[in-house]
Design an enzyme around this catalytic site. Sequence first.
Site, PDB file in Angstrom:
ATOM      1  N   SER A 149       6.747  27.046  -1.702  1.00  0.00           N
ATOM      2  CA  SER A 149       7.992  26.833  -1.463  1.00  0.00           C
ATOM      3  C   SER A 149       8.565  28.089  -1.802  1.00  0.00           C
ATOM      4  CB  SER A 149       8.651  25.638  -1.998  1.00  0.00           C
ATOM      5  OG  SER A 149       9.913  25.429  -1.325  1.00  0.00           O
ATOM      6  N   ASP A 226       6.460  18.086   6.714  1.00  0.00           N
ATOM      7  CA  ASP A 226       7.461  18.596   5.677  1.00  0.00           C
ATOM      8  C   ASP A 226       8.929  18.442   6.130  1.00  0.00           C
ATOM      9  OD1 ASP A 226       9.051  20.451   3.725  1.00  0.00           O
ATOM     10  OD2 ASP A 226       7.284  21.560   3.477  1.00  0.00           O
ATOM     11  N   HIS A 260       5.673  18.002   1.533  1.00  0.00           N
ATOM     12  CA  HIS A 260       6.120  19.378   0.747  1.00  0.00           C
ATOM     13  C   HIS A 260       5.694  19.235  -0.577  1.00  0.00           C
ATOM     14  CE1 HIS A 260       8.322  23.067   0.683  1.00  0.00           C
ATOM     15  NE2 HIS A 260       8.852  22.828  -0.629  1.00  0.00           N
TER      16      HIS A 260
END
Length: 282
Positions: A149, A226, A260
């Site tokens: 991320s 995600d 995620h």
Amino acid sequence: MALKQVSSNRCFEGFQKVFEHDSTELKCKMKFGIYLPPKAETGKCPVLYWLSGLTCTEQNFITKAGFHQAAAEHGLIVVAPDTSPRGCNVEGEDESWDFGTGAGFYVDATEEPWKTNYRMYSYIKDELPKLINASFPTDPERMSIFGHSMGGHGALILTLKNPGKYKSVSAFAPICNPIQCQWGKKALGGYLGSDTSKWEAYDATQLVKSYPDSRLDILIDQGKDDQFLSAGQLLPDNFIAACTERKIPVVFRLQQGYDHSYFFIATFINDHIKHHAKYLNA
């Protein structure tokens, strides 16, 4: 720079340790996790740096990712730093989860009141590797980087801004085009000011357009389910298009049903360790 050991745990015949030190770049105490594989007891090992995402500390990766067995097998030292300065008492640093504490965004801030402490780019690029190389049995010539991320963004920009420094790079659900997403606009605007041309120096999609060398093998895993992909925060398609234009090879894997979280990371972490070992042990 004195290191203070915070914890040490035997793990796959090596040791998972956490250390604390006084950072000159960030002007505060910082912690990092380091896994020393069994091979580190008898010789020098390559180093793989992991950069975590928003809200994380050094703990998230070392407790949730399940990377130790693969790192032990391939003889890799794995370093997991924190994601921002801590306890600097910068006004406003604890007001939101996506800016300030736990959200350093791997940039060197130029704006008040952030510019004194929020220098994560220089910390990861220079200060931390010097400290690691001086304190542990590393081979300084063999270093790679990956992340998740915000940390995937960090891994990509550090690689693209420093050609040849890292042997390989990979990322899980990276923020690929921060100048175009809400997280990026908030962070880059806050740390770097309102001149958006300065933001481009920390945007992987912009940086790859002028990367001088096509010899870069990028691996990206992205969960198809995600929530931040569908919310337009990650924008991998923009990065892939820029890489394709420059003939820079990217293996991009869209993983059906994955989100995620660290469950996603743990599922594919061995592939990433293997990807880096191929270059670090070559």
